[in-house]
Scaffold this motif. Sequence first.
Motif, mmCIF file in Angstrom:
data_model
loop_
_atom_site.group_PDB
_atom_site.id
_atom_site.type_symbol
_atom_site.label_atom_id
_atom_site.label_comp_id
_atom_site.label_asym_id
_atom_site.label_seq_id
_atom_site.Cartn_x
_atom_site.Cartn_y
_atom_site.Cartn_z
ATOM 1 N N UNK A 125 69.795 -41.675 1.502
ATOM 2 C CA UNK A 125 69.236 -40.898 2.623
ATOM 3 C C UNK A 125 69.293 -41.804 3.744
ATOM 4 N N UNK A 126 68.719 -43.093 3.828
ATOM 5 C CA UNK A 126 68.027 -43.664 4.827
ATOM 6 C C UNK A 126 66.807 -42.870 5.604
ATOM 7 N N UNK A 127 66.353 -41.883 5.248
ATOM 8 C CA UNK A 127 65.826 -41.381 5.806
ATOM 9 C C UNK A 127 64.185 -41.749 6.227
ATOM 10 N N UNK A 128 63.687 -42.749 6.173
ATOM 11 C CA UNK A 128 62.393 -43.158 5.994
ATOM 12 C C UNK A 128 61.918 -43.813 6.628
ATOM 13 N N UNK A 129 61.369 -43.249 7.192
ATOM 14 C CA UNK A 129 60.863 -43.582 9.279
ATOM 15 C C UNK A 129 60.220 -44.773 9.360
ATOM 16 N N UNK A 130 59.297 -45.625 8.068
ATOM 17 C CA UNK A 130 58.876 -46.578 8.124
ATOM 18 C C UNK A 130 59.442 -47.788 8.245
ATOM 19 N N UNK A 131 60.884 -47.686 7.683
ATOM 20 C CA UNK A 131 62.370 -49.210 7.365
ATOM 21 C C UNK A 131 63.640 -48.995 8.119
ATOM 22 N N UNK A 132 63.695 -50.081 8.003
ATOM 23 C CA UNK A 132 65.817 -49.714 9.010
ATOM 24 C C UNK A 132 66.502 -49.284 7.655
ATOM 25 N N UNK A 133 66.044 -49.250 6.553
ATOM 26 C CA UNK A 133 67.042 -49.722 5.345
ATOM 27 C C UNK A 133 66.088 -49.139 4.400
ATOM 28 N N UNK A 134 66.706 -48.589 3.467
ATOM 29 C CA UNK A 134 66.332 -47.699 2.117
ATOM 30 C C UNK A 134 67.495 -48.591 0.858
ATOM 31 N N UNK A 135 66.842 -49.026 -0.273
ATOM 32 C CA UNK A 135 67.782 -49.219 -1.652
ATOM 33 C C UNK A 135 68.365 -47.739 -1.715
ATOM 34 N N UNK A 136 70.156 -48.088 -2.326
ATOM 35 C CA UNK A 136 70.824 -46.886 -2.018
ATOM 36 C C UNK A 136 71.844 -46.597 -1.379
ATOM 37 N N UNK A 137 71.752 -46.893 0.443
ATOM 38 C CA UNK A 137 72.129 -46.901 1.569
ATOM 39 C C UNK A 137 73.595 -47.210 1.017
ATOM 40 N N UNK A 138 73.677 -48.543 1.363
ATOM 41 C CA UNK A 138 74.656 -49.106 1.595
ATOM 42 C C UNK A 138 75.593 -49.280 0.421
ATOM 43 N N UNK A 139 75.361 -48.791 -0.755
ATOM 44 C CA UNK A 139 76.350 -48.434 -1.560
ATOM 45 C C UNK A 139 77.307 -46.947 -1.661
ATOM 46 N N UNK A 140 75.753 -45.679 -1.436
ATOM 47 C CA UNK A 140 76.120 -44.540 -1.056
ATOM 48 C C UNK A 140 76.746 -44.214 -0.272
ATOM 49 N N UNK A 141 77.054 -45.699 1.439
ATOM 50 C CA UNK A 141 77.726 -45.329 2.416
ATOM 51 C C UNK A 141 79.600 -45.854 2.002
ATOM 52 N N UNK A 142 79.248 -46.353 0.930
ATOM 53 C CA UNK A 142 80.312 -47.335 0.689
ATOM 54 C C UNK A 142 81.498 -46.192 -0.050
ATOM 55 N N UNK A 143 80.797 -45.699 -1.448
ATOM 56 C CA UNK A 143 81.269 -44.233 -2.021
ATOM 57 C C UNK A 143 81.841 -43.918 -1.030
ATOM 58 N N UNK A 144 81.192 -43.448 -0.322
ATOM 59 C CA UNK A 144 81.547 -41.825 0.847
ATOM 60 C C UNK A 144 82.576 -42.383 1.350
ATOM 61 N N UNK A 145 82.693 -43.560 2.604
ATOM 62 C CA UNK A 145 83.901 -44.075 2.751
ATOM 63 C C UNK A 145 84.999 -44.045 1.932
#
Length: 320
Positions: free
Chosen positions: A127-147
């Motif tokens: 979800x990349x919804x953690x306030x303290x960081x601009x990046x969360x593990x899994x976000x890049x893969x999930x975007x690429x899958x969704x795309x």
Amino acid sequence: MKTIAVLTSGGDAPGMNAAIRAVVRAGISMGLNVKGVRRGYAGLIEGDIMDMDARSVSDIIQRGGTMLYTARCPEFKTQEGVDSAIASCKKHGIDGIVVIGGDGSFRGARDLSLGGIPCVGVPGTIDNDISSTEYTIGYDTAINTAVEMVDKLRDTCQSHDRCSVVEVMGRRAGYLALQTGIACGAVAILVPEVEFDLQKDVIEKINAIKATGKKHFVVVVAEGIGGVEDIAAKIEAGTGIESRATILGHVQRGGAPTGRDRVMASQMGYRAVSLLKQGIGNRVITYTNSKLGDMDIYEALAMKKPLDQEEYNMATAMSI
Ligand code: ADP
Ligand code: F6P
């Protein structure tokens, strides 16, 4: 600090395995014993804990899911649950824990740290919804899958002059939907953080673009908005364009992690162990302004992460 443990908690995310590998290998390299806890806080309470060695994490850097399994554990939200987990740590000689998960998991890590077991949180969620960081593990893969999935839908909707209304994961957060929508050239992106008027912002917009000659459309909807069948029906009624709804669902949480997720997971896992080795707990790993860092868990949990309105406006300006 002699023995540390690693666990994954909350929804799984591609790259969690790479983070587990990093924690185990970094720990061993720094002279620590490392244990793996199965099924997150539930396994910690039950004592479902195993010894990890360098070979136990061979051949997982490229795999989706989590070899330690994950769980949501309501019992851990109670003081009794936290007390049982602390007792379990004492029994198994665990001096510190790396918790890989989202905000909820970090709240658990805070409670354990408060109870005398130093924890470091590693952000892992699609979800990349953690306030303290601009990046969360899994976000890049999930975007690429969704795309990749939306691109496939676009092929068929183009052939039929249709509108494809696609639901992307994110119960409370629209980051994944927003960036998938940008990457796929969606005509509209509906997210929980931004108010919208279906008639004005979607139906009338499609009609205006249709008048310029465009015949097929993609609308991306975050899970938190939901109702894609209903939205598709309304678009069809309001535009005369045949519309279909698709829910991408859990396919977005699986698959081999991208190079970016593997590298981020390795760096974050290593940094988490470096902190614990120094006896530093109650921290979360962050990635801000292209730099890895760490932050107090309390401070991290108090932060807010608004959707990037400029990015949203840019997406709206492009889809004409
Ligand atoms: P995520 O970590 O992805 O946000 P959840 O919100 O489901 O996922 O949280 C994962 C687990 O973390 C929960 O099942 C629970 O065991 C623990 N947790 C969540 N919220 C809290 C809380 N407020 N206090 C203590 N533990 C929590
Ligand atoms: O937090 C990750 C996530 O995939 C969200 O995007 C989604 O809303 C939720 O988990 C789904 O949870 P579950 O796997 O329990 O259906």
